[in-house]
Motif scaffolding. Structure first.
Motif, mmCIF file in Angstrom:
data_model
loop_
_atom_site.group_PDB
_atom_site.id
_atom_site.type_symbol
_atom_site.label_atom_id
_atom_site.label_comp_id
_atom_site.label_asym_id
_atom_site.label_seq_id
_atom_site.Cartn_x
_atom_site.Cartn_y
_atom_site.Cartn_z
ATOM 1 N N LEU A 117 -46.590 -19.350 98.809
ATOM 2 C CA LEU A 117 -46.610 -20.731 99.291
ATOM 3 C C LEU A 117 -45.921 -20.808 100.645
ATOM 4 O O LEU A 117 -46.279 -21.612 101.489
ATOM 5 C CB LEU A 117 -45.937 -21.666 98.276
ATOM 6 N N GLU A 118 -44.945 -19.921 100.838
ATOM 7 C CA GLU A 118 -44.216 -19.886 102.106
ATOM 8 C C GLU A 118 -45.169 -19.523 103.257
ATOM 9 O O GLU A 118 -45.131 -20.138 104.322
ATOM 10 C CB GLU A 118 -43.104 -18.830 101.997
ATOM 11 N N GLN A 120 -48.502 -19.887 103.233
ATOM 12 C CA GLN A 120 -49.457 -20.983 103.392
ATOM 13 C C GLN A 120 -48.829 -22.160 104.140
ATOM 14 O O GLN A 120 -49.474 -22.781 104.979
ATOM 15 C CB GLN A 120 -49.978 -21.423 102.029
ATOM 16 N N GLU A 121 -47.569 -22.432 103.851
ATOM 17 C CA GLU A 121 -46.865 -23.524 104.534
ATOM 18 C C GLU A 121 -46.690 -23.205 106.016
ATOM 19 O O GLU A 121 -46.860 -24.062 106.876
ATOM 20 C CB GLU A 121 -45.503 -23.760 103.865
ATOM 21 N N LYS A 122 -46.383 -21.957 106.317
ATOM 22 C CA LYS A 122 -46.217 -21.516 107.701
ATOM 23 C C LYS A 122 -47.539 -21.674 108.465
ATOM 24 O O LYS A 122 -47.555 -22.133 109.603
ATOM 25 C CB LYS A 122 -45.759 -20.046 107.701
ATOM 26 N N LYS A 124 -49.996 -23.748 107.683
ATOM 27 C CA LYS A 124 -50.251 -25.195 107.810
ATOM 28 C C LYS A 124 -49.451 -25.763 108.983
ATOM 29 O O LYS A 124 -49.985 -26.510 109.804
ATOM 30 C CB LYS A 124 -49.880 -25.910 106.515
ATOM 31 N N GLN A 125 -48.180 -25.394 109.083
ATOM 32 C CA GLN A 125 -47.328 -25.909 110.164
ATOM 33 C C GLN A 125 -47.822 -25.476 111.536
ATOM 34 O O GLN A 125 -47.793 -26.249 112.492
ATOM 35 C CB GLN A 125 -45.882 -25.464 109.955
ATOM 36 N N THR A 153 -51.611 -33.910 107.965
ATOM 37 C CA THR A 153 -51.344 -33.127 106.751
ATOM 38 C C THR A 153 -52.569 -33.125 105.841
ATOM 39 O O THR A 153 -52.992 -32.074 105.355
ATOM 40 C CB THR A 153 -50.117 -33.699 106.001
ATOM 41 N N GLN A 157 -54.686 -29.613 105.248
ATOM 42 C CA GLN A 157 -54.756 -29.095 103.871
ATOM 43 C C GLN A 157 -56.207 -29.007 103.418
ATOM 44 O O GLN A 157 -56.611 -28.038 102.775
ATOM 45 C CB GLN A 157 -53.950 -29.982 102.909
#
Length: 194
Positions: A117-118, A120-122, A124-125, A153, A157
């Protein structure tokens, strides 16, 4: 002399890229069924059809390989989507679709198999930052509102979920169809954006 040295460097660089790609593909393939902790160097190099000494020439262990591949992945993505006032949303989609299609093994490694998830979050950001910069530029705005962040967002996503599904279905849509779909979704969202 310089020409020979430069040529040797290019050859070594090409050889390294070929090795890195083979190892990334092998790791991605093995991670379809196993966690990274369960993968041995022997298994990895046999799958990549490389000698173990070739692996150790560049990496200390599988985690070192994984970290270097992740770093390269984000450098590539950042370079592809970095804001430049000649870019549009369409350019962003074209770059992402091309990269995902031609580097699906790396994309799967970090987005599909890692359950990270880390990561994927990176991702996305990174996309969100560039997306907002394009939005500010195109609409001649200089302040990012909270509403813009919500829309961004939602949009990012959705885009990443569509790309993930495209990879999981082994590219059931052509690149052209995928671009058309993303553009259609973008146009629909733009009608209600502030």
């Amino acid at each position: 002399k310089c020409r020979i040295g430069g040529s040797r460097m290019n050859k070594e660089d090409r050889r390294f890229k070929k090795t890195e790609r083979a190892l990334a593909e092998a790791l991605s393939k093995l991670m379809m069924d196993k966690k990274i902790q369960s993968i041995t160097i022997r298994e990895l190099t046999e799958t990549a059809d490389l000698h173990r000494s070739t692996f150790y020439k560049h990496y200390t262990d599988i985690y070192d390989l994984y970290e270097q591949l992740e770093m390269r992945f984000f450098q590539d993505i950042n370079q592809l989507i970095s804001f430049d006032n000649t870019h549009s949303y369409e350019d962003l989609y074209i770059n992402l679709v091309e990269y995902v299609y031609h580097h699906s093994f790396v994309y799967k490694l970090f987005i599909t198999y890692s359950n990270g998830l880390e990561v994927q979050e990176k991702m996305k950001q990174l996309i969100e930052k560039n997306y907002l910069e394009i939005w500010l530029y195109e609409d001649k705005k200089n302040v990012i509102t909270e509403e813009m962040r919500y829309f961004t967002t939602y949009h990012i996503q959705g885009c990443l979920s569509v790309l993930n599904y495209w990879v999981e279905t082994n590219f059931a849509y052509s690149k052209k169809e995928m671009l058309e779909l993303l553009q259609k979704l973008n146009n629909h969202l733009e009608r209600i954006m502030p």
